[in-house]
Design a protein around this motif. Structure first.
Motif, PDB file in Angstrom:
ATOM      1  N   ALA A  92      15.807 -58.349   7.467  1.00  0.00           N
ATOM      2  CA  ALA A  92      16.643 -57.325   6.947  1.00  0.00           C
ATOM      3  C   ALA A  92      16.926 -56.158   7.841  1.00  0.00           C
ATOM      4  O   ALA A  92      18.043 -55.816   8.368  1.00  0.00           O
ATOM      5  CB  ALA A  92      15.984 -56.636   5.754  1.00  0.00           C
ATOM      6  N   TYR A  93      15.885 -56.032   8.793  1.00  0.00           N
ATOM      7  CA  TYR A  93      15.858 -54.954   9.981  1.00  0.00           C
ATOM      8  C   TYR A  93      16.780 -55.459  10.863  1.00  0.00           C
ATOM      9  O   TYR A  93      17.653 -54.738  11.685  1.00  0.00           O
ATOM     10  CB  TYR A  93      14.463 -54.745  10.627  1.00  0.00           C
ATOM     11  CG  TYR A  93      13.638 -53.618   9.923  1.00  0.00           C
ATOM     12  CD1 TYR A  93      14.430 -52.345   9.601  1.00  0.00           C
ATOM     13  CD2 TYR A  93      12.268 -53.702   9.527  1.00  0.00           C
ATOM     14  CE1 TYR A  93      13.684 -51.418   9.218  1.00  0.00           C
ATOM     15  CE2 TYR A  93      11.612 -52.750   9.004  1.00  0.00           C
ATOM     16  CZ  TYR A  93      12.293 -51.451   8.604  1.00  0.00           C
ATOM     17  OH  TYR A  93      11.434 -50.347   8.126  1.00  0.00           O
ATOM     18  N   ALA A  94      17.048 -56.662  11.266  1.00  0.00           N
ATOM     19  CA  ALA A  94      17.795 -57.425  12.218  1.00  0.00           C
ATOM     20  C   ALA A  94      19.088 -57.228  12.028  1.00  0.00           C
ATOM     21  O   ALA A  94      19.948 -57.401  12.736  1.00  0.00           O
ATOM     22  CB  ALA A  94      17.142 -58.778  12.455  1.00  0.00           C
ATOM     23  N   VAL A  95      19.564 -57.172  10.914  1.00  0.00           N
ATOM     24  CA  VAL A  95      20.970 -57.132  10.659  1.00  0.00           C
ATOM     25  C   VAL A  95      21.596 -55.725  11.153  1.00  0.00           C
ATOM     26  O   VAL A  95      22.612 -55.594  11.740  1.00  0.00           O
ATOM     27  CB  VAL A  95      21.092 -56.871   9.003  1.00  0.00           C
ATOM     28  CG1 VAL A  95      22.666 -56.483   8.686  1.00  0.00           C
ATOM     29  CG2 VAL A  95      20.800 -58.386   8.376  1.00  0.00           C
ATOM     30  N   GLY A  96      20.550 -54.619  11.287  1.00  0.00           N
ATOM     31  CA  GLY A  96      21.462 -53.412  11.664  1.00  0.00           C
ATOM     32  C   GLY A  96      20.825 -53.092  13.277  1.00  0.00           C
ATOM     33  O   GLY A  96      20.983 -51.895  13.799  1.00  0.00           O
ATOM     34  N   LEU A  97      20.226 -54.038  13.978  1.00  0.00           N
ATOM     35  CA  LEU A  97      19.494 -53.971  15.269  1.00  0.00           C
ATOM     36  C   LEU A  97      20.496 -53.568  16.363  1.00  0.00           C
ATOM     37  O   LEU A  97      20.388 -52.582  17.040  1.00  0.00           O
ATOM     38  CB  LEU A  97      18.766 -55.042  15.580  1.00  0.00           C
ATOM     39  CG  LEU A  97      18.260 -54.939  16.958  1.00  0.00           C
ATOM     40  CD1 LEU A  97      17.164 -53.920  16.809  1.00  0.00           C
ATOM     41  CD2 LEU A  97      17.411 -56.361  17.428  1.00  0.00           C
ATOM     42  N   THR A  98      21.623 -54.122  16.453  1.00  0.00           N
ATOM     43  CA  THR A  98      22.940 -53.702  17.285  1.00  0.00           C
ATOM     44  C   THR A  98      23.335 -52.242  17.137  1.00  0.00           C
ATOM     45  O   THR A  98      23.465 -51.661  18.078  1.00  0.00           O
ATOM     46  CB  THR A  98      23.968 -54.908  17.228  1.00  0.00           C
ATOM     47  OG1 THR A  98      23.397 -56.257  17.566  1.00  0.00           O
ATOM     48  CG2 THR A  98      24.956 -54.535  18.099  1.00  0.00           C
ATOM     49  N   GLY A  99      23.631 -51.954  15.542  1.00  0.00           N
ATOM     50  CA  GLY A  99      24.004 -50.528  15.371  1.00  0.00           C
ATOM     51  C   GLY A  99      22.768 -49.561  15.905  1.00  0.00           C
ATOM     52  O   GLY A  99      23.255 -48.464  16.533  1.00  0.00           O
ATOM     53  N   LEU A 100      21.799 -49.710  15.531  1.00  0.00           N
ATOM     54  CA  LEU A 100      20.663 -48.995  15.913  1.00  0.00           C
ATOM     55  C   LEU A 100      20.672 -48.701  17.397  1.00  0.00           C
ATOM     56  O   LEU A 100      20.372 -47.457  17.785  1.00  0.00           O
ATOM     57  CB  LEU A 100      19.255 -49.523  15.749  1.00  0.00           C
ATOM     58  CG  LEU A 100      18.141 -48.647  15.375  1.00  0.00           C
ATOM     59  CD1 LEU A 100      18.181 -47.421  14.488  1.00  0.00           C
ATOM     60  CD2 LEU A 100      16.810 -49.525  15.107  1.00  0.00           C
ATOM     61  N   ILE A 101      20.679 -49.800  18.235  1.00  0.00           N
ATOM     62  CA  ILE A 101      20.709 -49.571  19.553  1.00  0.00           C
ATOM     63  C   ILE A 101      21.902 -48.612  20.080  1.00  0.00           C
ATOM     64  O   ILE A 101      21.777 -48.130  20.870  1.00  0.00           O
ATOM     65  CB  ILE A 101      20.346 -50.896  20.475  1.00  0.00           C
ATOM     66  CG1 ILE A 101      19.082 -51.650  19.816  1.00  0.00           C
ATOM     67  CG2 ILE A 101      20.590 -50.867  21.807  1.00  0.00           C
ATOM     68  CD1 ILE A 101      19.006 -53.074  20.432  1.00  0.00           C
TER      69      ILE A 101
END
Length: 523
Positions: free
Chosen positions: A367-376
Motif C-alpha cells: 500500500a505504501y509503495a503506491v505513493g512512493l514516487t509522489g512522496l519522493i
C-alpha cells in the motif's frame, strides 16, 4: 559544487543510516515482535518525533536555511554564524518549555494519539510512562537539526547525513546488551532514544566547532536572558519566525494526519501500529536515499540561484531532481510492491515476529509503495517554493492533502484495515506532488526541458517488465516456509534485487535512455 557527487555522498551516508536502521528494526522485530508493548513504544516515540518534524526538520529547516543562506551570501559568513547562534538560543528556550509542558500533559497526548487503546489500561499507562521519559529527545534532536542546517549552508553535508547512524547504533547496543538485563526489556529502547539523542548532538557540536562556528555562542551562554531578548529583537530571527508560522502549519497538517492515522490504527487489530511502523521503515529506504538526499542538496543550491536571479538555473535544478525521481523512484516503487513478502521475510521474520506479522507488514508495504514516487517527488518540488521563501502555497496544498487523506481513510480502512491507512497516505502524497508541480509551472518558477513524455513511457515500460520478472521469480519460493533458513532467504532476496537492477537499467539502455547522463545532472 558538483550536485551529483554531493547527492551521491549524502545518499551513501544515508544508506549507511538506513542499513543500521534496518538492523535496528530487525532486532526490535526479533526480540519484541509486534504486540502491545511494541505498539506502546512506537506510539510513545512517535509523539516527540511529531514535534521534531514540526519544529526541527520540517518548519524550522524550511524557514531557517533560506534566510541563513541569504545572510551568508549577501552579508558575511560571520554574520550568518551569529544569526545561527541567536536562533539556537531562542530554539532551546522555546523547546525546553514545550518539553516540560508535554511531559506533564503526557496522558492527554497519548489519549489523543490512541483513544486509550480501546480500554487496554496497561498499554495506555506504559505508553504514558515511555512518553515522559523520551520527550527530552525533541530538545536534543531539534538542536541537531539547527546544526545540520548550518553545516549544510557551509556545504558540509557528510556529517549531518552520518549523524542518524548514532541513534541506530544506540538502539542496537541497548537491544543486545541492556534488554536482557531488564525485567521489562522494552525499556531498553527508551534508554536507546536518550543515549542516541545525546550522541547525535555531541557529534554535530563537534562539527560546528571544527568549522569555528561556535565562537558566537559562548558570550550568549554567559548572559542567557539578555541573549534571549536580543534574539527575539533581531530582524532576521523575526523573519525566520514569520516564515515558520505558515511552515509550521504546513508540517502540522501532515502531523495531524499522522496522529489521526495512529489513532485509527490503535483501534484496529493489536499489532497494527507496529506493522505500519515496520513497513514505513522499509519505505524510508528509497525515500531517504533519494528524496531526502535530493532535498538536502537542492535547497541551498536553489536558494543561492534564486538570490542571484538565475531563473534558468533554478529550473534546471528542479528538472534534474524530477528526472532523478522518475529514473530511480518508479522502479523502487514497483520493486517494493512486488518484493514485499521477500523483503519482510528476509529482514523481519525471526524470533517473536511470526507469520501473521510477516503477511500484515507486507500488505502495508504494498500500500505504501503506491505513493512512493509522489512522496519522493515532494522532496524535490517543495524546495522550489522554500527557496523563494514562499511557504503559503505548500500550506494550502497540505491542507487539501489532509482532507483527501481522511476522506480516503473513510473508504479504504473498512476495506483493507491497516493497509488502507497506508494506501490513503500514498495516494494523498501523489496528489500533493501533482499540485506542487502544477503550481510551480503555472507561476513560471519551473519550465520542464524537452523529452519528458518519451522518458516517462520508457521508464514505465522498463519498470513493468522488471516487475513481471520479479513477480515470476519470487513466486518460485514459499517465503513463509523459509523461516528456519535465513541464509537462503537473504541469498534469494539478493539475487532478486540484482536481477531487478540489471533488467531495469539494461532495458533503459536498450531503449537508448541515457540514464547515466540524467544522474550526472547540472553542474
Amino acid at each position: 559544487m558538483n550536485l551529483l557527487k554531493t547527492a551521491a555522498t549524502v545518499s551513501g551516508l544515508t544508506l549507511l543510516s538506513r542499513i543500521t536502521g534496518l538492523l535496528r528494526e530487525v532486532l526490535t522485530a526479533g526480540l519484541f515482535g509486534a504486540g502491545a508493548q511494541t505498539d506502546a513504544f512506537f506510539v510513545a516515540f512517535r509523539l516527540p518525533n511529531l514535534l521534531r518534524r514540526l519544529f526541527a526538520e520540517g518548519a524550522f529547516t524550511q524557514a531557517f536555511v533560506p534566510v541563513l543562506g541569504q545572510v551568508k551570501t549577501q552579508q558575511s559568513p560571520d554574520q550568518a554564524a551569529s544569526l545561527a547562534a541567536r536562533v539556537g538560543v531562542l530554539l532551546f528556550a522555546v523547546l525546553g518549555l514545550i518539553t516540560l509542558l508535554a511531559m506533564l500533559a503526557a496522558p492527554v497526548l497519548v489519549w489523543l494519539m490512541t483513544g486509550g487503546f480501546s480500554g487496554d489500561t496497561a498499554t495506555f499507562e506504559l505508553t504514558i510512562d515511555m512518553t515522559r521519559w523520551m520527550f527530552p529527545y525533541i530538545l536534543m534532536i531539534s538542536l541537531v537539526a539547527l546544526a545540520a542546517g548550518v553545516l549544510n549552508t557551509w556545504s558540509e553535508f557528510r556529517l549531518p547525513a552520518f549523524t542518524p547512524v548514532l541513534l541506530n547504533l544506540s538502539f542496537i547496543g541497548c537491544a543486545l546488551l541492556l534488554a536482557p538485563q531488564l525485567d521489562e526489556p522494552i525499556w531498553a529502547l527508551v534508554v536507546a532514544v536518550l543515549v542516541g539523542g545525546v550522541a547525535q548532538l555531541g557529534l554535530q557540536a563537534w562539527g560546528l566547532a571544527r568549522l569555528g562556528l561556535l565562537k558566537s555562542l559562548g558570550p550568549m551562554l554567559r548572559r542567557p536572558l539578555a541573549s534571549l531578548r536580543e534574539s527575539m529583537a533581531d530582524a532576521h530571527v523575526r523573519r525566520i519566525l514569520t516564515l515558520m508560522l505558515p511552515a509550521s502549519l504546513a508540517v502540522s497538517v501532515a502531523q495531524v494526519s499522522l496522529i489521526i492515522n495512529t489513532h485509527i490504527a490503535s483501534r484496529l487489530q493489536t499489532g497494527s501500529v507496529s506493522w505500519l511502523s515496520y513497513a514505513d521503515r522499509l519505505m524510508e529506504f528509497p525515500t531517504a536515499l533519494l528524496g531526502v538526499a535530493l532535498g538536502t542538496v537542492l535547497l541551498p543550491s536553489l536558494t543561492k540561484a534564486h538570490n542571484s536571479n538565475e531563473q534558468d538555473r533554478v529550473s534546471a535544478l528542479i528538472d534534474w531532481g524530477l528526472r532523478m525521481v522518475m529514473v530511480l523512484a518508479v522502479p523502487a516503487s514497483v520493486g517494493l510492491a512486488v518484493l514485499a513478502i521477500p523483503l519482510a521475510s528476509a529482514l523481519f521474520h525471526y524470533g517473536a515476529f511470526d507469520d501473521q506479522d510477516l503477511v500484515m507488514t507486507a500488505q502495508a508495504m504494498v500500500a505504501y509503495a503506491v505513493g512512493l514516487t509522489g512522496l519522493i517527488a515532494v522532496k524535490v518540488l517543495a524546495p522550489g517554493f522554500y527557496a523563494r521563501q514562499d511557504i503559503r502555497t505548500p500550506v494550502k496544498i497540505a491542507l487539501l492533502t489532509l482532507v483527501t487523506t481522511q476522506l480516503l481513510n473513510l473508504v479504504l480502512v473498512p476495506l483493507y484495515q491497516h493497509a488502507g491507512l497506508a494506501l490513503a497516505t500514498g495516494l494523498a502524497a501523489c496528489l500533493n506532488a501533482g499540485l506542487l508541480f502544477w503550481k510551480l509551472r503555472s507561476r513560471g518558477a519551473y519550465a520542464p526541458m524537452t523529452g519528458w513524455l518519451s522518458l516517462i513511457i520508457r521508464i514505465v515500460l522498463a519498470a513493468a517488465v522488471m516487475g513481471a520478472l520479479l513477480y515470476w521469480l519470487s513466486g518460485q519460493l514459499n517465503w513463509l516456509t523459509l523461516r528456519q533458513t535465513p541464509g537462503l532467504r537473504i541469498a534469494a532476496l539478493a539475487g532478486l534485487m540484482a536481477t531487478a537492477a540489471l533488467s531495469y537499467f539494461g532495458l533503459l539502455s536498450l531503449m537508448r535512455v541515457r540514464w547515466l547522463t540524467i544522474l550526472k545532472g547540472p553542474r
